[in-house]
Scaffold this motif. Sequence first.
Motif, mmCIF file in Angstrom:
data_model
loop_
_atom_site.group_PDB
_atom_site.id
_atom_site.type_symbol
_atom_site.label_atom_id
_atom_site.label_comp_id
_atom_site.label_asym_id
_atom_site.label_seq_id
_atom_site.Cartn_x
_atom_site.Cartn_y
_atom_site.Cartn_z
ATOM 1 N N GLN A 38 0.799 -1.226 0.000
ATOM 2 C CA GLN A 38 0.000 0.000 0.000
ATOM 3 C C GLN A 38 0.832 1.277 0.000
ATOM 4 O O GLN A 38 2.022 1.268 0.286
ATOM 5 N N ASP A 39 0.147 2.383 -0.282
ATOM 6 C CA ASP A 39 0.709 3.705 -0.047
ATOM 7 C C ASP A 39 0.362 4.127 1.385
ATOM 8 O O ASP A 39 -0.184 3.338 2.163
ATOM 9 N N ASN A 65 -2.861 -4.850 5.264
ATOM 10 C CA ASN A 65 -2.893 -3.586 5.990
ATOM 11 C C ASN A 65 -1.621 -3.528 6.823
ATOM 12 O O ASN A 65 -1.552 -4.091 7.910
ATOM 13 N N VAL A 66 -0.599 -2.861 6.297
ATOM 14 C CA VAL A 66 0.693 -2.860 6.983
ATOM 15 C C VAL A 66 0.662 -2.039 8.271
ATOM 16 O O VAL A 66 1.588 -2.122 9.082
ATOM 17 N N PHE A 67 -0.408 -1.281 8.471
ATOM 18 C CA PHE A 67 -0.567 -0.506 9.699
ATOM 19 C C PHE A 67 -1.452 -1.214 10.722
ATOM 20 O O PHE A 67 -2.049 -0.582 11.595
ATOM 21 N N TYR A 68 -1.542 -2.533 10.639
ATOM 22 C CA TYR A 68 -2.483 -3.284 11.475
ATOM 23 C C TYR A 68 -2.257 -3.086 12.961
ATOM 24 O O TYR A 68 -3.182 -3.262 13.771
ATOM 25 N N THR A 131 4.706 -5.594 -5.827
ATOM 26 C CA THR A 131 4.536 -4.261 -6.393
ATOM 27 C C THR A 131 4.166 -3.324 -5.261
ATOM 28 O O THR A 131 3.355 -3.667 -4.400
ATOM 29 N N GLY A 132 4.808 -2.150 -5.232
ATOM 30 C CA GLY A 132 4.584 -1.228 -4.120
ATOM 31 C C GLY A 132 4.424 0.192 -4.608
ATOM 32 O O GLY A 132 5.005 0.595 -5.637
ATOM 33 N N TYR A 133 3.661 0.965 -3.852
ATOM 34 C CA TYR A 133 3.284 2.323 -4.241
ATOM 35 C C TYR A 133 3.632 3.305 -3.124
ATOM 36 O O TYR A 133 3.310 3.069 -1.960
ATOM 37 N N ALA A 155 8.449 -4.439 -8.254
ATOM 38 C CA ALA A 155 8.252 -3.152 -8.920
ATOM 39 C C ALA A 155 7.918 -2.096 -7.887
ATOM 40 O O ALA A 155 7.236 -2.382 -6.895
ATOM 41 N N GLY A 156 8.403 -0.893 -8.113
ATOM 42 C CA GLY A 156 8.081 0.230 -7.234
ATOM 43 C C GLY A 156 7.648 1.421 -8.056
ATOM 44 O O GLY A 156 8.307 1.781 -9.045
ATOM 45 N N PHE A 157 6.536 2.023 -7.653
ATOM 46 C CA PHE A 157 5.995 3.157 -8.407
ATOM 47 C C PHE A 157 5.829 4.367 -7.484
ATOM 48 O O PHE A 157 5.327 4.242 -6.378
ATOM 49 N N HIS A 158 6.267 5.510 -7.984
ATOM 50 C CA HIS A 158 6.330 6.775 -7.240
ATOM 51 C C HIS A 158 6.794 6.563 -5.799
ATOM 52 O O HIS A 158 6.216 7.072 -4.847
ATOM 53 N N GLY A 159 7.877 5.798 -5.671
ATOM 54 C CA GLY A 159 8.491 5.609 -4.361
ATOM 55 C C GLY A 159 9.372 6.798 -4.008
ATOM 56 O O GLY A 159 9.977 7.411 -4.888
ATOM 57 N N GLY A 160 9.448 7.110 -2.738
ATOM 58 C CA GLY A 160 10.295 8.204 -2.287
ATOM 59 C C GLY A 160 11.380 7.719 -1.342
ATOM 60 O O GLY A 160 11.237 6.702 -0.671
ATOM 61 N N ARG A 161 12.496 8.446 -1.325
ATOM 62 C CA ARG A 161 13.606 8.168 -0.404
ATOM 63 C C ARG A 161 14.086 6.718 -0.523
ATOM 64 O O ARG A 161 14.293 6.029 0.472
ATOM 65 N N LEU A 162 14.284 6.288 -1.749
ATOM 66 C CA LEU A 162 14.757 4.925 -1.992
ATOM 67 C C LEU A 162 16.277 4.818 -1.924
ATOM 68 O O LEU A 162 16.809 3.706 -1.800
ATOM 69 N N ALA A 163 16.970 5.955 -2.014
ATOM 70 C CA ALA A 163 18.438 5.931 -1.996
ATOM 71 C C ALA A 163 18.947 7.197 -1.318
ATOM 72 O O ALA A 163 19.267 8.193 -1.970
ATOM 73 N N THR A 164 19.003 7.153 0.011
ATOM 74 C CA THR A 164 19.458 8.300 0.796
ATOM 75 C C THR A 164 20.704 7.906 1.584
ATOM 76 O O THR A 164 21.191 6.771 1.506
ATOM 77 N N ASP A 165 21.205 8.847 2.393
ATOM 78 C CA ASP A 165 22.364 8.537 3.231
ATOM 79 C C ASP A 165 21.965 7.921 4.565
ATOM 80 O O ASP A 165 22.815 7.678 5.425
ATOM 81 N N ALA A 166 20.685 7.632 4.748
ATOM 82 C CA ALA A 166 20.225 7.007 5.989
ATOM 83 C C ALA A 166 20.736 5.569 6.066
ATOM 84 O O ALA A 166 20.813 4.877 5.041
#
Length: 251
Positions: A38-39, A65-68, A131-133, A155-166
Amino acid sequence: MTSVQGTPVDIATADGVADAYLARPDDGLPHPGVLLYQDAFGLRPHLRSMADRLAGEGYTVLVPNVFYRHGRSPVFDLPEFIDTDARPDLWSAIGPVMQSLTPELAMRDAGAYLAFLAESPYVTEGPVALTGYCMGARLAVLTAGTYPDRVAAAAGFHGGRLATDAPDSPHRVAAHITAELYFGHADEDPSMPPEQIRLLADTLTEAGVRHHGEVYPGAHHGYTQADTAAYHHEATERHWAALLDLLKRTF
């Protein structure tokens, strides 16, 4: 397109029970499994419709529901049409829940989701696809690196912060990934700027991971979500073509 059956299911995890939605072709036969992440807005009618569309193409699709830990879905009181500019208060509710789902917890849960698919009579034997959003793209990459023997494609679509210095940036699991990866980046997405796109691609290439990434012009973060203000029809249809192409190559 095949007729589809969708049902709510519960998945036992190490920390409780995750409610989920399972969509599959209505023929009683096993089909390749797909775990759909999910997003941030969570499991809701639009994500169920996305799962139904994938199931109609011949796949058994699980949307947990990953927020279960914060309750059964819907976890948030969402409007029928989500516009965070009009409802900035939504992030005050969603933000802390997102932050509480650490990579460690998410990957513990991923093991339960993958086990559910492996044990389902409606899923063929062998690895599955992901597949993830938005935030789900991060979860897809992390899952591919944490459970390489269970994931054949991601697959990943409109993912954010996939490659940071974290230290827990998703790109850091690249060395463990054996799946083929595809990314559909949003052109207008400050959470995934060009330098991160380059770092992600370079890291995957160096690790020998089969991958392909594209930037969808004019698309914003969240472009596949038709119940939000970020929706972009052309980019969404391009996403479907790319995702189905990946799945056909995989299975």
